[in-house]
Design an enzyme around this catalytic site. Sequence first.
Site, PDB file in Angstrom:
ATOM      1  N   SER A 284     -26.435  11.235  31.028  1.00 35.86           N
ATOM      2  CA  SER A 284     -26.672   9.961  30.654  1.00 35.86           C
ATOM      3  C   SER A 284     -25.644   8.723  31.657  1.00 35.86           C
ATOM      4  O   SER A 284     -25.771   7.404  30.856  1.00 35.86           O
ATOM      5  CB  SER A 284     -26.121   9.584  28.739  1.00 35.86           C
ATOM      6  OG  SER A 284     -26.920  10.420  28.149  1.00 35.86           O
TER       7      SER A 284
ATOM      8  N   LYS B  16     -27.308   5.829  32.894  1.00 35.00           N
ATOM      9  CA  LYS B  16     -28.245   5.006  32.459  1.00 35.00           C
ATOM     10  C   LYS B  16     -27.503   3.846  32.256  1.00 35.00           C
ATOM     11  O   LYS B  16     -27.854   2.728  31.525  1.00 35.00           O
ATOM     12  CB  LYS B  16     -27.624   4.970  30.175  1.00 35.00           C
ATOM     13  CG  LYS B  16     -28.729   6.557  29.626  1.00 35.00           C
ATOM     14  CD  LYS B  16     -28.567   6.969  28.740  1.00 35.00           C
ATOM     15  CE  LYS B  16     -29.382   8.075  27.420  1.00 35.00           C
ATOM     16  NZ  LYS B  16     -29.020   8.536  27.081  1.00 35.00           N
TER      17      LYS B  16
ATOM     18  N   SER C  81     -26.650   6.400  23.242  1.00 35.43           N
ATOM     19  CA  SER C  81     -26.749   7.696  24.538  1.00 35.43           C
ATOM     20  C   SER C  81     -28.187   7.407  23.752  1.00 35.43           C
ATOM     21  O   SER C  81     -28.705   8.689  24.591  1.00 35.43           O
ATOM     22  CB  SER C  81     -25.523   8.120  24.318  1.00 35.43           C
ATOM     23  OG  SER C  81     -26.376   8.724  25.617  1.00 35.43           O
TER      24      SER C  81
END
Length: 369
Positions: A63, A66, A118
């Site tokens: 993640s 992101k 997240s």
Amino acid sequence: MKLKFQVLSMVIIMFIALSSIVTAKEKKIQAPKLNSHAAVVIDQNSGRILYGKNDNKILAMASTTKIITAIVAIENGKLTDQVTVSKKAASINGSSAGLKEGEKVSLEELIYGLMMKSGNDAAIAIAEHIGDGKVENFIKLMNHKALELGLYNTHFVTPHGLDADTHHTTARDLAKATAYALKNKVFQKVSACKEISSGESGAFNKSYNNINKFLFRLPDADGVKTGYTGNAGKCLVASVTHQYGRYIAVTLNSGDRWKDCENLVNYAKENFSHIKIETDSLNILKSRVLGGEEKYLQSTIDKEIYLPVLKGEENNIKTEVQIPSVINSPVYKNDHIGNLLIYVNDKLETTFPFISNKNIENKIYNKAM
């Protein structure tokens, strides 16, 4: 700006005048203790790598993806945009911001849900909105941004970072991407936020608290993003402010990501001092402007430069100025004209841009108008 580097002149190599030296303690430098497969810590302003371990090895990023998703969304959308959450977004597996199919959410709230919780659902909703309904279009923007930033070992397949073939990066690329993103005021605010329930777009549909424990670990921490998948392991990109800017630490596939990033930041603090690079004498350099309403253009460096150095390196710094002797008009204020290259121990460590200090129009074109 139509700019031709017809003749590369005014190249000046000189030993640098130093000021504001903060002396580092004299002691043997020991590498930080790390429990990660790959790691790096850099200085945000200069981009200098202060320590690296397998930092150019291509790995999964989970993640931490992101970070790019967020900055691409911020740069290509409006925070007040209203987004309708699709079935595809609401049903994505993994970590979630709690979005429901058909729910209307501001782009701003989606970005907070993306970074603080997240949310994979937020990632898909953002990608569909910015990508005109197609996640694939948004992925193209992500990969274009990676190339623009020189992240040549990075490739995106998803906006959320769930394991996928050819979705990868390096610790060094992630640090560079984060250094760029943290120059954006909106990204800064989102990255450092611990809890929120409203923003510029008004009241959010729900409240959010940040799952990034690093924000609570060090007093000057201001981000950035956690990550975990089975393939990537536990990952973390961390940011800590200091007197001259920020340290950005990255750890990939770590046994203790919180401690690893703390150790990386402490290594930078304990072993590096910041020196000011004097640029006043360089801001008098001029280029001839062909066809311009004015004959000469003055290029400047518009900010103070502080470089982190190890003890003793302050005596082994050189700079090189690269500015063209001739450029074509028109030229516009803040255009990138040339570069200041900074070497430490004869190794190029960082580059800062010279920019134009004014607009100079093309006199022939203006007369024709």
